[in-house]
Design an enzyme around this catalytic site. Structure first.
Site, PDB file in Angstrom:
ATOM      1  N   LYS A  61       0.917  -1.217   0.189  1.00  0.00           N
ATOM      2  CA  LYS A  61      -0.016  -0.021   0.101  1.00  0.00           C
ATOM      3  C   LYS A  61       0.974   1.364  -0.138  1.00  0.00           C
ATOM      4  O   LYS A  61       0.454   2.269  -0.762  1.00  0.00           O
ATOM      5  CB  LYS A  61      -0.820   0.187   1.266  1.00  0.00           C
ATOM      6  N   ALA A 191      -3.183 -12.944 -12.604  1.00  0.00           N
ATOM      7  CA  ALA A 191      -4.092 -11.613 -12.752  1.00  0.00           C
ATOM      8  C   ALA A 191      -4.996 -11.846 -11.447  1.00  0.00           C
ATOM      9  O   ALA A 191      -6.051 -11.351 -11.388  1.00  0.00           O
ATOM     10  CB  ALA A 191      -4.698 -11.385 -13.834  1.00  0.00           C
ATOM     11  N   VAL A 193      -4.900 -10.696  -6.961  1.00  0.00           N
ATOM     12  CA  VAL A 193      -4.762  -9.580  -6.242  1.00  0.00           C
ATOM     13  C   VAL A 193      -3.315  -8.941  -6.236  1.00  0.00           C
ATOM     14  O   VAL A 193      -3.185  -7.668  -6.463  1.00  0.00           O
ATOM     15  CB  VAL A 193      -5.241  -9.823  -4.784  1.00  0.00           C
ATOM     16  N   VAL A 280       0.798 -16.279  -8.364  1.00  0.00           N
ATOM     17  CA  VAL A 280      -0.133 -17.383  -8.572  1.00  0.00           C
ATOM     18  C   VAL A 280      -0.724 -17.828  -7.249  1.00  0.00           C
ATOM     19  O   VAL A 280      -1.024 -19.298  -7.248  1.00  0.00           O
ATOM     20  CB  VAL A 280       0.554 -18.320  -9.426  1.00  0.00           C
ATOM     21  N   ARG A 282      -0.923 -18.316  -2.756  1.00  0.00           N
ATOM     22  CA  ARG A 282       0.067 -18.618  -1.598  1.00  0.00           C
ATOM     23  C   ARG A 282      -0.233 -20.364  -0.905  1.00  0.00           C
ATOM     24  O   ARG A 282      -1.414 -20.377  -1.167  1.00  0.00           O
ATOM     25  CB  ARG A 282      -0.100 -17.620  -0.514  1.00  0.00           C
ATOM     26  N   ALA A 330      -5.264 -10.559   6.121  1.00  0.00           N
ATOM     27  CA  ALA A 330      -4.714 -10.348   7.449  1.00  0.00           C
ATOM     28  C   ALA A 330      -5.946 -10.023   8.461  1.00  0.00           C
ATOM     29  O   ALA A 330      -5.923 -10.387   9.540  1.00  0.00           O
ATOM     30  CB  ALA A 330      -4.174  -9.115   7.399  1.00  0.00           C
ATOM     31  N   HIS A 454     -23.305  15.119   3.602  1.00  0.00           N
ATOM     32  CA  HIS A 454     -23.239  15.467   2.246  1.00  0.00           C
ATOM     33  C   HIS A 454     -22.170  16.570   2.222  1.00  0.00           C
ATOM     34  O   HIS A 454     -22.093  17.485   2.840  1.00  0.00           O
ATOM     35  CB  HIS A 454     -24.683  16.061   1.832  1.00  0.00           C
TER      36      HIS A 454
END
Ligand code: FAD
Ligand code: NAI
Length: 475
Positions: A61, A191, A193, A280, A282, A330, A454
């Site tokens: 991240k 393809a 995550v 591919v 885990r 996680a 809003h």
């Protein structure tokens, strides 16, 4: 000298393990946590936090954010009338920032262990037997004893036969988070995550990215409408070259990079790249744990067999996180860690796998909880759907981020929310409302009646709930 004795010994200090250890200690149990040197720092000091903090959630991240800012500075400023010339990326600085975040957080877990009086036992943990109702665990040659053992040894990247990962040229997640420069041509196998998140990072930083996926369908686990929107955005707008239904036949690394031979239908093709990421899936980590010696039951796939409370077949031996079946996430491991600690302390623990959210941190983000529309159809469940695009939302327009939509699925009979699927800005945060709603068996009408601030993106969730009853107000 007498062996060290604890009420609970946790093996593995990833999110499943460190959370289990902290919660056990909070509940008054004397607790130790064993962590091997897998992620030791350059001085050989054990680092806590497992895959997540060291080579997973957190570093990925950090890189995603850097790459998004780079992309924004290059292509997102103009519409605001801001010009930025000569925008450059210094990959070394970006990686150092990521490493600093990892160091800060892994050190933070050591602090949490101290605060909660969890004893850290550095070393490899291995069952050696049970005497007088106490499990005996070897930690680098020293025996510790515990009434309860929680196995939280996590997972590691699956590698493919004939594709040697050196984490320099051919990389799994660990190497892919530490490139020293942007590869001109990046190949990715898978393809899923990781392929999409890290493929996006390096694409934004300038790589030509080709992702080779074995399955004929893109993002098969996601709602099909979301997968379709993601496909369009990633391939047409962002230029990721994703090829579905491929069969890899040969991978060769040489001085000039990597050559990948593959088949696509009847055609034989070839891809040249400078670096290759193999993502591919885990596999659970149970080697060297002494599982066979004590009769700990594993599935043929290697996962530890557990019941709904994460109890294994052995008395007072529990297992949580990636090493047990279920989503390899996680937050799922953390929830299981808390549940097991509370069960050991004689309380009622519970994890609802039906409300575990999934998030893919691409841009736009993808997040969902509960059933997809195709699952409901296959199960013959009658449902009503409400779908609202972000393009109809003032905040999304203001932010210049209008791709995607929120889709809510509710039971046609009871109106209970069965699934929420989001592709769009901040989907990772927006999904929390849907998770809370589903956890408390809320209906779409409940969400429709909640006041949403809003202008916020959360109004799209509100409108999707109204749309279930065919009465959206802004669309
Ligand atoms: P792990 O985190 O794998 O930790 C297990 C620990 O046990 C390790 O530290 C290991 O060294 C230690 N260990 C193993 N065997 C022994 C032994 N015998 N003795 C002592 N110690 C041992 N999930 C999310 O929810 N969100 C995300 O954004 C996300 N991003 C990811 C990105 C990447 C690139 C990857 C690879 C994964 C990501 N994940 C994400 C998945 C997440 O990292 C895992 O689900 C999570 O780390 C699993 O936690 P765990 O505690 O079960 O195992
Ligand atoms: P994945 O399971 O998400 O995707 C693997 C992909 O590789 C699949 O699409 C699969 O069909 C494909 N594949 C398998 N074998 C192949 C082959 N021989 N050739 C071509 N394609 C092949 O696994 P990934 O991306 O490695 O991530 C592992 C896990 O880590 C995830 O399942 C997830 O649990 C976790 N993770 C979670 C993240 C998040 O929550 N945002 C981010 C990254 C990882």
């Amino acid at each position: 000298m007498a062996n060290k004795q604890f009420d609970v010994v946790v093996i593995g200090a990833g999110p499943g393990g460190y959370i289990a250890a902290i919660r056990c200690a909070q509940l008054g149990l004397s607790t130790a946590c064993i962590e091997s040197e897998s992620y030791a720092d350059p001085k050989g000091e054990v680092r806590l936090g497992g895959t997540c903090l060291n080579v997973g959630c957190i570093p990925s991240k950090a890189l995603l954010r850097s790459s998004e800012l780079y992309e924004e500075a290059q292509h997102g400023f103009q519409m605001h009338g801001i010009s930025a010339q000569g925008v450059k990326i210094d990959v070394a600085t970006m990686i150092k920032r990521k490493d600093n975040i990892v160091t800060q957080l892994t050190g933070g877990i050591k602090g949490l262990f101290k605060k909660n009086k969890v004893t850290l036992l550095p070393g490899h943990g291995k069952f050696v037997g049970r005497e007088d109702d106490r499990w005996r665990v070897d930690v680098n040659g020293e025996i510790v004893e515990a009434t309860h053992v929680i196995v939280a040894t996590g997972s590691k990247a699956r590698h493919l036969p004939g594709i040697p990962v050196d984490n320099k040229i051919i990389c799994d997640n660990a190497g892919a988070l530490a490139f020293d420069a942007t590869p001109k041509r990046l190949g990715v196998i898978g393809a899923g995550v990781i392929g999409l998140e890290l493929g996006s990072v390096w694409k934004r930083l300038g790589s030509e990215v080709t992702i080779l996926e074995a399955m004929p369908d893109f993002l098969a686990a996601a709602d099909q409408a979301v997968a379709k929107e993601a496909w369009k955005t990633f391939t047409q707008k962002q230029g990721l070259n994703i090829q579905l239904g491929v069969k890899i036949t040969k991978v060769e690394a040489g001085k000039k990079g990597v050559t990948i031979d593959y088949e696509l239908g009847d055609e034989s093709r070839n891809l040249q790249c400078d670096r290759l990421i193999v993502s591919v899936g885990r596999v659970p980590n149970t080697q060297g744990l002494g599982a066979e010696d004590v009769g700990l039951e594993l599935r043929p796939s290697g996962y530890i067999n557990v019941d709904h409370n994460c109890r294994t077949n052995l008395p007072n031996v529990w297992a949580v996180g990636d090493v047990v079946p279920g989503p390899m996430l996680a937050h799922k491991g953390m929830e299981e860690g808390v549940m097991v600690a509370e069960c050991i302390a004689g309380q009622k623990g519970h994890v609802n796998l039906d409300t575990v959210p999934w998030v893919i941190y691409t841009h736009p983000e993808i997040a969902w909880v509960g059933k997809t529309e195709q699952q409901l159809k296959n199960e013959g469940v009658e449902y009503r759907a409400g779908q609202i695009p972000f393009a109809a939302n003032g905040r999304a327009l203001g932010q210049g981020d209008t791709t995607g939509f929120v889709k809510m699925l509710a039971c046609a009979r009871t109106d209970r929310i069965l699934g929420v699927h989001i592709i769009g800005a901040n989907a990772s945060e927006l999904i929390a409302e849907a998770v809370a709603a589903m956890e408390f068996n809320a209906s779409s009408e409940d969400i429709a009646r909640i006041c949403h601030a809003h202008p916020t993106l959360s109004e799209v969730v509100h409108e999707a709930a109204l749309a279930v009853d065919k009465r959206p107000l802004h669309f």
